[in-house]
Design a protein around this motif. Structure first.
Motif, short mmCIF file in Angstrom:
data_model
loop_
_atom_site.label_atom_id
_atom_site.label_comp_id
_atom_site.label_asym_id
_atom_site.label_seq_id
_atom_site.Cartn_x
_atom_site.Cartn_y
_atom_site.Cartn_z
N ASP A 165 97.28 -0.93 -10.88
CA ASP A 165 96.36 -0.71 -12.00
C ASP A 165 96.13 0.78 -12.22
OD1 ASP A 165 95.38 -3.65 -12.42
OD2 ASP A 165 95.20 -3.28 -10.25
N SER A 183 108.06 1.50 -15.33
CA SER A 183 107.01 1.15 -16.28
C SER A 183 105.77 0.63 -15.55
CB SER A 183 107.52 0.10 -17.25
OG SER A 183 107.90 -1.08 -16.55
N PRO A 185 102.03 -1.78 -15.92
CA PRO A 185 101.41 -2.86 -16.68
C PRO A 185 100.60 -2.29 -17.85
CG PRO A 185 101.11 -3.21 -14.32
CD PRO A 185 101.67 -1.84 -14.48
N PRO A 186 100.37 -3.07 -18.89
CA PRO A 186 99.73 -2.54 -20.10
C PRO A 186 98.38 -1.85 -19.89
CG PRO A 186 100.67 -4.69 -20.53
CD PRO A 186 100.81 -4.46 -19.06
N ARG A 187 97.57 -2.38 -18.97
CA ARG A 187 96.24 -1.80 -18.79
C ARG A 187 96.18 -0.77 -17.67
NH1 ARG A 187 91.44 -2.95 -20.26
NH2 ARG A 187 90.62 -2.95 -18.12
#
Length: 393
Positions: A165, A183, A185-187
């Motif tokens: 995270d 890459s 995670p989106p958040r």
């Protein structure tokens, strides 16, 4: 890629602990659990006869009194860890991994630190002490700490990044570019600490009123202690005042005498320093090599421009400039400039210059001898705040 123990060498923790971290409840910022664990780590390291100066400095920084004072200085109510924090530690400052880990644990995160494959006794000592605590009275902190090594592998970095995270990258620009190919995670959020440089500004008259030996020790700590590999180690010395010639001679002589007693230099380091000075001289007019001993290598420049700082070399290699006014340092206060160390110059004047000039750099203004001091504010980040999240309401 699914992580397995054949790919990872754990110094603290294990694959099971790592695998469970995405589901492990986060902690409040400055939780008693984290503060108690770190303060006990401090006590053990301070008592350990194997602890060198850098380990002792880290241990002193994480004393309970120090941590509680830091907690009082900020508003950490309603702050929780973000989740799993992946730290990519640098290879040039051995104790940095523990500093990054400390902020992360105090922010409430499950913390995974990838340390360099370079062998450092400081890393071994700190990890050994942590393992002793986790195996005994502080077993409830076991789910929150993993320190590991692995060979450079895009697939492993991607697998670790996929569960985090927060990603914290310490290293050169190339390291950051390489890690960012994995890459998030989106958040997830990222904090990157890239290549930086630092300078020192000294008022000649103020210096001449000081003990030259004391100042030499402070500057030695700022520079030679890490071979100038730390971003906070000054590589440029700017002089102000009317007695610069006298001050310079005394300053460098005292530093050279100290380096002769304390510093060991390999022949290749001397060659690299001379090469850096020659490269700067070939790139522009107005550069003068200052003859002297091999331990202190110096070159004078007749004007300050940002490209001076492109010629990086450690092991006691310094550029010098005599300024008539403080504002002449503005060209080197680029976004790559991290710290300004001062002696005899009001630090508030530096801050005012930074703000009024709208420069992109300078995150710290500290007294000479204080560039290596540990802090919960680094490169403009408030570390615990940046590594945690705020619950509004």
């Amino acid at each position: 890629m699914e992580l397995n123990s054949n790919d990872l060498r754990f110094l603290v923790g294990d694959l099971e602990t790592l695998s469970r971290m995405p589901e492990t409840p986060v902690l409040p910022a400055f939780s008693e659990k984290a503060v108690g664990f770190l303060s006990q780590l401090s006590r053990l390291l301070l008592r350990d006869k194997r602890s060198g100066t850098d380990v002792k400095a880290y241990a002193y920084w994480i004393r309970r009194a120090s941590l509680e004072a830091a907690a009082r200085e900020g508003d950490y109510r309603n702050r929780l860890g973000r989740g799993v924090a992946l730290h990519i530690a640098p290879s040039n400052v051995p104790v940095n991994f523990a500093v990054s880990m400390t902020s992360s644990l105090l922010a409430g995160n499950c913390t995974v630190v990838r340390v360099s494959n370079k062998p450092f006794p400081q890393v071994d000592l700190i990890c050994e002490t942590i393992n002793g605590l986790l195996a005994d009275a502080w077993g409830d902190m076991r789910p929150y700490v993993c320190v590991l090594r692995y060979e450079h592998s895009p697939s492993i970095t991607q697998a670790l990044s996929a569960i985090c995270d927060l990603r914290v990258i310490w290293g050169g620009d190339h390291t950051i570019e390489t890690i960012r190919q994995a890459s998030l995670p989106p958040r997830a959020v990222e904090m990157a600490f890239a290549d930086r440089y630092s300078i020192a500004v000294i008022n000649a008259e103020a210096y001449l009123e000081c003990s030259s030996e004391d100042v030499a020790k402070k500057f030695y700590t700022d520079t030679y202690y890490t071979d100038q590999n730390a971003c906070s180690s000054p590589r440029l010395v700017v002089w102000l005042g009317d007695s610069i010639r006298q001050a310079r001679e005394r300053f460098w002589n005292a530093l050279d005498q100290l380096a002769q007693r304390e510093y060991t230099m390999k022949p290749i380091q001397a060659v690299d320093k001379y090469t850096a000075v020659c490269a700067l001289g070939m790139s522009r007019p107005g550069v003068r090599y200052v003859p002297g001993g091999a331990l202190v290598t110096r070159a004078e420049v007749d004007r300050l421009t940002a490209d001076v700082m492109d010629f990086k070399c450690g092991s006691g290699c310094f550029f010098e400039y005599e300024a008539k006014a403080l504002c002449e340092i503005v060209p080197v206060l680029t976004k790559r400039c991290q710290t300004v160390a001062t002696l005899g110059v009001d630090r508030e004047r530096i801050r005012e210059l930074v703000i009024s000039s709208g420069v992109r750099g300078v995150d710290r203004v500290v007294p000479l001898g204080g560039t290596m001091e540990l802090s919960f504010v680094w490169d403009g980040f408030k570390m615990v705040e940046s590594m945690s999240r705020y619950v509004d309401g």
